[in-house]
Motif scaffolding. Structure first.
Motif, PDB file in Angstrom:
ATOM      1  N   SER A   8       0.682  -1.240   0.155  1.00  0.00           N
ATOM      2  CA  SER A   8       0.355  -0.196   0.015  1.00  0.00           C
ATOM      3  C   SER A   8       0.744   1.268   0.348  1.00  0.00           C
ATOM      4  CB  SER A   8      -0.926   0.021   1.216  1.00  0.00           C
ATOM      5  OG  SER A   8      -1.765   1.197   1.372  1.00  0.00           O
ATOM      6  N   LYS A   9       0.876   1.900  -0.571  1.00  0.00           N
ATOM      7  CA  LYS A   9       1.049   3.575  -0.250  1.00  0.00           C
ATOM      8  C   LYS A   9       0.514   4.500   0.778  1.00  0.00           C
ATOM      9  CE  LYS A   9       4.521   3.155  -3.619  1.00  0.00           C
ATOM     10  NZ  LYS A   9       6.190   3.111  -3.336  1.00  0.00           N
ATOM     11  N   LYS A  10      -0.756   4.214   0.849  1.00  0.00           N
ATOM     12  CA  LYS A  10      -1.449   5.036   1.319  1.00  0.00           C
ATOM     13  C   LYS A  10      -1.772   5.089   3.100  1.00  0.00           C
ATOM     14  CE  LYS A  10      -5.197   5.494  -2.179  1.00  0.00           C
ATOM     15  NZ  LYS A  10      -6.434   5.410  -2.865  1.00  0.00           N
ATOM     16  N   TYR A  11      -1.409   3.644   3.213  1.00  0.00           N
ATOM     17  CA  TYR A  11      -1.274   3.326   5.041  1.00  0.00           C
ATOM     18  C   TYR A  11       0.151   1.915   5.058  1.00  0.00           C
ATOM     19  CZ  TYR A  11      -5.823   4.322   3.969  1.00  0.00           C
ATOM     20  OH  TYR A  11      -7.000   4.005   3.251  1.00  0.00           O
ATOM     21  N   LYS A  12       0.893   2.672   6.196  1.00  0.00           N
ATOM     22  CA  LYS A  12       1.941   2.209   6.222  1.00  0.00           C
ATOM     23  C   LYS A  12       1.460   0.301   6.859  1.00  0.00           C
ATOM     24  CE  LYS A  12       4.574   5.963   5.960  1.00  0.00           C
ATOM     25  NZ  LYS A  12       4.768   5.733   4.338  1.00  0.00           N
ATOM     26  N   LYS A  13       0.485   0.383   7.715  1.00  0.00           N
ATOM     27  CA  LYS A  13       0.188  -0.880   8.781  1.00  0.00           C
ATOM     28  C   LYS A  13      -1.463  -1.942   7.985  1.00  0.00           C
ATOM     29  CE  LYS A  13       2.812   0.349  12.590  1.00  0.00           C
ATOM     30  NZ  LYS A  13       2.655   0.550  13.872  1.00  0.00           N
ATOM     31  N   ILE A  14      -1.036  -3.107   8.436  1.00  0.00           N
ATOM     32  CA  ILE A  14      -2.330  -3.810   7.303  1.00  0.00           C
ATOM     33  C   ILE A  14      -3.472  -2.951   8.644  1.00  0.00           C
ATOM     34  CG2 ILE A  14      -2.468  -5.509   9.519  1.00  0.00           C
ATOM     35  CD1 ILE A  14      -2.327  -6.002   5.608  1.00  0.00           C
ATOM     36  N   LYS A  15      -3.389  -2.637  10.096  1.00  0.00           N
ATOM     37  CA  LYS A  15      -4.769  -2.636  10.533  1.00  0.00           C
ATOM     38  C   LYS A  15      -4.988  -1.002  10.496  1.00  0.00           C
ATOM     39  CE  LYS A  15      -1.572  -0.290  14.528  1.00  0.00           C
ATOM     40  NZ  LYS A  15      -2.055   1.230  13.991  1.00  0.00           N
ATOM     41  N   ILE A  81      -1.125   0.543  -7.763  1.00  0.00           N
ATOM     42  CA  ILE A  81      -1.156   0.270  -6.575  1.00  0.00           C
ATOM     43  C   ILE A  81      -0.833   1.485  -5.861  1.00  0.00           C
ATOM     44  CG2 ILE A  81       1.849   1.346  -6.428  1.00  0.00           C
ATOM     45  CD1 ILE A  81       2.118  -0.853  -3.993  1.00  0.00           C
ATOM     46  N   ASN A  82      -1.316   2.575  -6.512  1.00  0.00           N
ATOM     47  CA  ASN A  82      -1.357   3.868  -6.195  1.00  0.00           C
ATOM     48  C   ASN A  82      -2.885   4.569  -6.214  1.00  0.00           C
ATOM     49  OD1 ASN A  82       0.963   4.561  -5.455  1.00  0.00           O
ATOM     50  ND2 ASN A  82       1.731   5.230  -8.118  1.00  0.00           N
ATOM     51  N   SER A  83      -3.417   3.832  -7.449  1.00  0.00           N
ATOM     52  CA  SER A  83      -5.104   3.776  -7.546  1.00  0.00           C
ATOM     53  C   SER A  83      -5.718   3.337  -6.581  1.00  0.00           C
ATOM     54  CB  SER A  83      -5.357   3.312  -9.119  1.00  0.00           C
ATOM     55  OG  SER A  83      -5.318   2.478  -9.738  1.00  0.00           O
ATOM     56  N   VAL A  84      -5.760   1.865  -5.931  1.00  0.00           N
ATOM     57  CA  VAL A  84      -6.146   1.224  -4.451  1.00  0.00           C
ATOM     58  C   VAL A  84      -5.262   1.713  -3.227  1.00  0.00           C
ATOM     59  CG1 VAL A  84      -7.116  -0.357  -6.134  1.00  0.00           C
ATOM     60  CG2 VAL A  84      -4.724  -0.785  -5.100  1.00  0.00           C
ATOM     61  N   ASP A  85      -6.559   1.165  -2.486  1.00  0.00           N
ATOM     62  CA  ASP A  85      -5.491   1.157  -1.186  1.00  0.00           C
ATOM     63  C   ASP A  85      -4.577   0.085  -0.872  1.00  0.00           C
ATOM     64  OD1 ASP A  85      -7.364   3.426   0.538  1.00  0.00           O
ATOM     65  OD2 ASP A  85      -9.597   1.826   0.107  1.00  0.00           O
ATOM     66  N   ALA A  86      -4.803  -0.959  -1.110  1.00  0.00           N
ATOM     67  CA  ALA A  86      -4.096  -1.569  -1.235  1.00  0.00           C
ATOM     68  C   ALA A  86      -3.950  -2.721  -2.039  1.00  0.00           C
ATOM     69  CB  ALA A  86      -3.831  -3.105   0.445  1.00  0.00           C
ATOM     70  N   VAL A  87      -3.151  -3.573  -2.530  1.00  0.00           N
ATOM     71  CA  VAL A  87      -2.678  -4.718  -3.983  1.00  0.00           C
ATOM     72  C   VAL A  87      -1.724  -5.811  -3.451  1.00  0.00           C
ATOM     73  CG1 VAL A  87      -0.777  -3.263  -4.921  1.00  0.00           C
ATOM     74  CG2 VAL A  87      -2.293  -5.321  -6.432  1.00  0.00           C
ATOM     75  N   LEU A  88      -2.325  -6.650  -3.916  1.00  0.00           N
ATOM     76  CA  LEU A  88      -1.860  -8.481  -3.740  1.00  0.00           C
ATOM     77  C   LEU A  88      -0.441  -8.573  -4.441  1.00  0.00           C
ATOM     78  CD1 LEU A  88      -4.659  -9.905  -2.197  1.00  0.00           C
ATOM     79  CD2 LEU A  88      -2.685 -10.455  -0.854  1.00  0.00           C
ATOM     80  N   ILE A  89       0.893  -8.735  -3.963  1.00  0.00           N
ATOM     81  CA  ILE A  89       1.812  -8.809  -5.365  1.00  0.00           C
ATOM     82  C   ILE A  89       2.410  -9.768  -5.836  1.00  0.00           C
ATOM     83  CG2 ILE A  89       3.837  -7.606  -6.511  1.00  0.00           C
ATOM     84  CD1 ILE A  89       2.186  -4.835  -5.838  1.00  0.00           C
ATOM     85  N   SER A  90       2.703 -10.680  -6.276  1.00  0.00           N
ATOM     86  CA  SER A  90       3.661 -11.675  -6.381  1.00  0.00           C
ATOM     87  C   SER A  90       5.115 -10.785  -6.025  1.00  0.00           C
ATOM     88  CB  SER A  90       3.213 -12.979  -7.390  1.00  0.00           C
ATOM     89  OG  SER A  90       3.836 -11.682  -8.866  1.00  0.00           O
ATOM     90  N   THR A 103      10.593  -5.229   2.770  1.00  0.00           N
ATOM     91  CA  THR A 103      10.942  -3.713   3.164  1.00  0.00           C
ATOM     92  C   THR A 103       9.403  -3.228   3.040  1.00  0.00           C
ATOM     93  OG1 THR A 103      12.267  -3.371   1.899  1.00  0.00           O
ATOM     94  CG2 THR A 103      13.429  -4.473   3.683  1.00  0.00           C
ATOM     95  N   ASP A 104       8.594  -3.506   1.567  1.00  0.00           N
ATOM     96  CA  ASP A 104       7.839  -3.190   0.661  1.00  0.00           C
ATOM     97  C   ASP A 104       6.231  -3.242   1.592  1.00  0.00           C
ATOM     98  OD1 ASP A 104       9.708  -0.879   0.034  1.00  0.00           O
ATOM     99  OD2 ASP A 104      10.016  -1.799  -1.696  1.00  0.00           O
ATOM    100  N   SER A 105       6.419  -4.078   1.691  1.00  0.00           N
ATOM    101  CA  SER A 105       5.175  -4.951   1.604  1.00  0.00           C
ATOM    102  C   SER A 105       4.259  -3.945   3.327  1.00  0.00           C
ATOM    103  CB  SER A 105       4.875  -6.271   1.789  1.00  0.00           C
ATOM    104  OG  SER A 105       5.501  -7.080   2.479  1.00  0.00           O
TER     105      SER A 105
END
Length: 170
Positions: A8-15, A81-90, A103-105
């Motif tokens: 996520s580019k918008k949120y730093k933590k999953i919570k 990644i910039n157009s959604v709140d979070a994205v799952l990426i392999s 480090t980035d996820s």
């Protein structure tokens, strides 16, 4: 193992992912199921008990944050990644998009029983189990200098897993 990550580019933590957030998820069955399992592990959703390898968003039992899911081609994760709140990426796609899963996820797979089906295995037919060339390949793969090369080449994102075959039994 090459971990799948939630980015996520918008949120730093999953919570921090809010109610009603949009999560981009792969539109291919195996990656989508793997992503849903990761979202469950992150505590964002609960899947039905009979969830399988080809499970889909219709197999979500509980979605307390009322997350919305946007299906994408799984190779486009870094571009959306910039157009959604979070994205799952392999892992491989993340690396190609200059993202580092460790480090980035904001959340990623760990080596444990829930991810054992995602571990890459060097395997051959039973008739080749004593093939000296194959045994040499396995030995070479686990050599310290080869593992060091892999670690450097892929920035530590390809995790060596040394487990006995019994670890992979269901």
């Amino acid at each position: 193992m090459e971990p799948l990550g939630i980015y996520s580019k918008k949120y730093k933590k999953i919570k921090d992912i809010p109610n009603g957030a949009t999560i981009a998820i792969a539109n291919n069955p195996s990656q989508a199921a793997r992503g849903l399992i990761l979202l469950q592990k992150a505590g964002l959703i609960t899947l039905k008990n009979n969830f399988g390898y080809l499970g889909t968003i219709s197999d979500i039992k509980n979605n307390p944050k009322h997350l919305k899911f946007k299906e994408i081609d799984d190779t486009t994760g870094p571009r959306v990644i910039n157009s959604v709140d979070a994205v799952l990426i392999s892992n491989t796609v993340a690396l190609e998009g200059h993202l580092h899963v460790l480090t980035d996820s904001i959340f990623h797979e760990k080596v444990d029983q829930s991810t054992k089906d995602n571990i890459n295995i060097l395997a051959t037919a039973a008739k080749n189990k004593n093939n000296s060339v194959y045994k040499k390949l396995v030995k070479l793969y686990h050599k310290k200098n080869i593992q060091s090369y892999i670690k450097n080449k892929y920035y530590g994102t390809k995790i060596e897993v040394k487990k006995s075959l019994s670890y992979f039994d269901n």
